[in-house]
Design an enzyme around this catalytic site. Structure first.
Site, mmCIF file in Angstrom:
data_model
loop_
_atom_site.group_PDB
_atom_site.id
_atom_site.type_symbol
_atom_site.label_atom_id
_atom_site.label_comp_id
_atom_site.label_asym_id
_atom_site.label_seq_id
_atom_site.Cartn_x
_atom_site.Cartn_y
_atom_site.Cartn_z
ATOM 1 N N CYS A 92 0.838 -1.202 0.000
ATOM 2 C CA CYS A 92 0.000 0.000 0.000
ATOM 3 C C CYS A 92 0.874 1.254 0.000
ATOM 4 C CB CYS A 92 -0.911 -0.002 1.219
ATOM 5 S SG CYS A 92 -1.886 1.493 1.403
ATOM 6 N N GLU A 150 -12.131 33.064 -0.295
ATOM 7 C CA GLU A 150 -11.951 31.697 -0.793
ATOM 8 C C GLU A 150 -12.458 31.621 -2.230
ATOM 9 O OE1 GLU A 150 -10.956 28.435 0.074
ATOM 10 O OE2 GLU A 150 -11.933 27.847 -1.803
ATOM 11 N N CYS A 180 1.098 23.913 3.502
ATOM 12 C CA CYS A 180 1.179 22.451 3.373
ATOM 13 C C CYS A 180 2.357 22.056 2.493
ATOM 14 C CB CYS A 180 -0.134 21.896 2.817
ATOM 15 S SG CYS A 180 -0.594 22.603 1.239
#
Ligand code: SAH
Length: 445
Positions: free
Chosen positions: A77, A327, A402
């Site tokens: 995986c 946004e 991120c």
């Protein structure tokens, strides 16, 4: 002569962005999945190219202090890349990665220890299992579209195992077909499970290319009804060719259309399509760190740029005079407004559009912020936005990122344009993966 099949003994010195070990073999990098820095390993070469080699780990001759036993039996995986590295070493690795990218850009500031989880398992609130003819249910292998059958995943909520097993049993019993990518035929494509870890509410979304019969769907309800916490069972129709998981149409099969979760006492409504942070416990840690760095006194105007469904905005609104959230995605803005209402928060407004267009426009109209929070996608901030922020000169700029690379690029730009980098804190949002989340603070220089 180096050639495929050859066994070599090498020492590993670093990791790729994907978490593979890197050794140096005759002047070129040798990539080895499952090998850690500071270990001596025996490797069988698979690929020998002029500028790199790739090999399979045969055995570890001298293990790194960071090595531990793999906690998962699904070795193929591709979900977690750092399973054989102990938790402490993972946190230090993430801090190191951040320090290195900052230094490469000539940035020097205190970098805090990575804020990690004490129990870094079962942390995800969203599982997306792929379904293939068989039916086989699981996740994709590393770098591929090959399905690895997985029932029990250690980073998902334990209840997802039960949902997967029951859904597979239902497919067999009712002869419901799985979707076949090659022929674009069949029905079930994905099983998605979302759970509100604080509320205990569970949403199951069955993603199909074509709807199973009503009779079969009634049986699915019977099969899943008794799963602990089930609050919503939805059918999502995705008939499109391609890798997109969800289609545009949702049908309620049982329960309610939305589930609710809470973060730090604030409630958020979650639909199949809404974006919501995937590790809620660490999201609280991340937002609290952003709050700490924003140092709000209660009288500030705050911009929350790239606000998603308004989570950070609502956190800040409780401690500021006014918050303006911006946004790009219209549905997220609709969710953000609904979430503000759900929590009775009124000192907040949301604007839909690109931050790099709306912020310059607001600034031209005389709207400025004392504190700005940005939380852009991986590609970072657009220069047009940074230019306006440099002119606006907020007292504090909190950068949530991120992607350390684009973070370092943007921080370097801001430091050349009258901001000062005060500190950076890595936060471990995705234990056992190479993902590094960061919160950085800039002040007016
Ligand atoms: N702050 C939110 C979401 C961060 S994810 C949270 O913590 O949950 C980044 C968000 O930026 C996404 O919601 C994405 O839709 C949005 N986005 C992407 N490009 C944008 C742009 N140019 N302007 C404004 N928002 C953008």
């Amino acid at each position: 002569m180096l050639k495929p099949g050859l066994l070599v003994s090498v020492s590993v010195h670093s990791l790729t962005e994907k978490g593979d070990g890197i050794a140096t073999l005759e002047g070129r990098p040798l990539y080895i999945e499952g090998a850690l820095p500071d270990e001596q390993v025996e490797v069988q070469l698979n690929l020998v190219k002029r500028n790199f080699c790739q090999g399979t780990l045969v055995r570890v001759l001298q293990p790194a202090a960071a090595r531990r036993e793999d906690f998962c039996r699904y070795t193929a995986c591709g979900g977690c890349q750092l399973r054989v590295m102990n938790d402490e070493a993972q946190l230090e690795l993430k801090r190191r990665l951040l320090v290195d990218v900052l230094q490469a850009k000539g940035l020097d500031c205190p970098v805090a220890n990575t804020l990690g989880m004490s129990e870094p398992f079962h942390y995800r609130n969203k599982a997306q299992y792929a379904v293939k003819p068989g039916p086989e249910v699981g996740f994709y292998a590393k770098h591929s579209h090959q399905l690895v059958e997985v029932d029990e995943c250690r980073v998902q909520a334990p209840v997802t195992t039960e949902v997967v097993q029951r859904t597979r049993a239902w497919m067999r019993r009712c002869a419901v077909s799985a979707y076949n990518e090659a022929t674009h035929s069949g029905s079930v494509r994905h099983i998605m499970v979302r759970d509100g870890i604080h509320s205990g509410e569970l949403m199951v979304v069955l993603v199909v290319a074509e709807s199973p019969s009503n009779e079969a769907l009634a049986q699915l309800v019977t099969e899943l009804e008794s799963v602990t916490g089930l609050a919503s069972l939805m059918l999502n129709i995705n008939a499109a060719v391609g890798n997109r998981v969800l289609g545009p149409e949702n049908r309620l099969l049982w329960g309610k259309e939305l589930i609710v979760d809470s973060l730090d006492g604030l409630e958020f409504a979650i639909s199949p399509l809404s974006f919501y942070q995937v590790n809620p416990r660490q999201t609280e840690v991340l937002y609290r760190e952003a709050m700490r760095l924003a140092k709000l006194q209660g009288n500030e105007v705050v911009f929350d740029l790239y606000c998603g469904i308004g989570t950070i905005s609502l956190f800040m609104a409780r401690h500021a005079r006014q918050v303006i959230g911006i946004e790009l995605v219209p549905e997220a803005i609709a969710d953000a407004r609904a979430n503000a209402e759900l929590n009775g928060i009124t000192n907040i407004e949301f604007h839909q559009g690109a931050a790099e267009q709306l912020v310059p426009r607001l600034y031209a109209e005389g709207v400025t912020a004392d504190v700005v929070v940005v939380d852009p996608p991986r590609k970072g901030c657009d220069t047009a936005l940074l230019v306006t922020l440099a002119e606006m000169q907020p007292r504090r700029l909190v950068y949530v990122s991120c992607n350390p690379k684009t973070l370092a690029r943007d921080l370097a730009w801001l430091c050349e344009h009258s901001f000062k980098l005060e500190q950076a804190t890595p936060v471990d949002m995705f234990p056992h993966t190479m993902h590094v989340e960061t919160v950085a603070l800039l002040t007016r220089a």
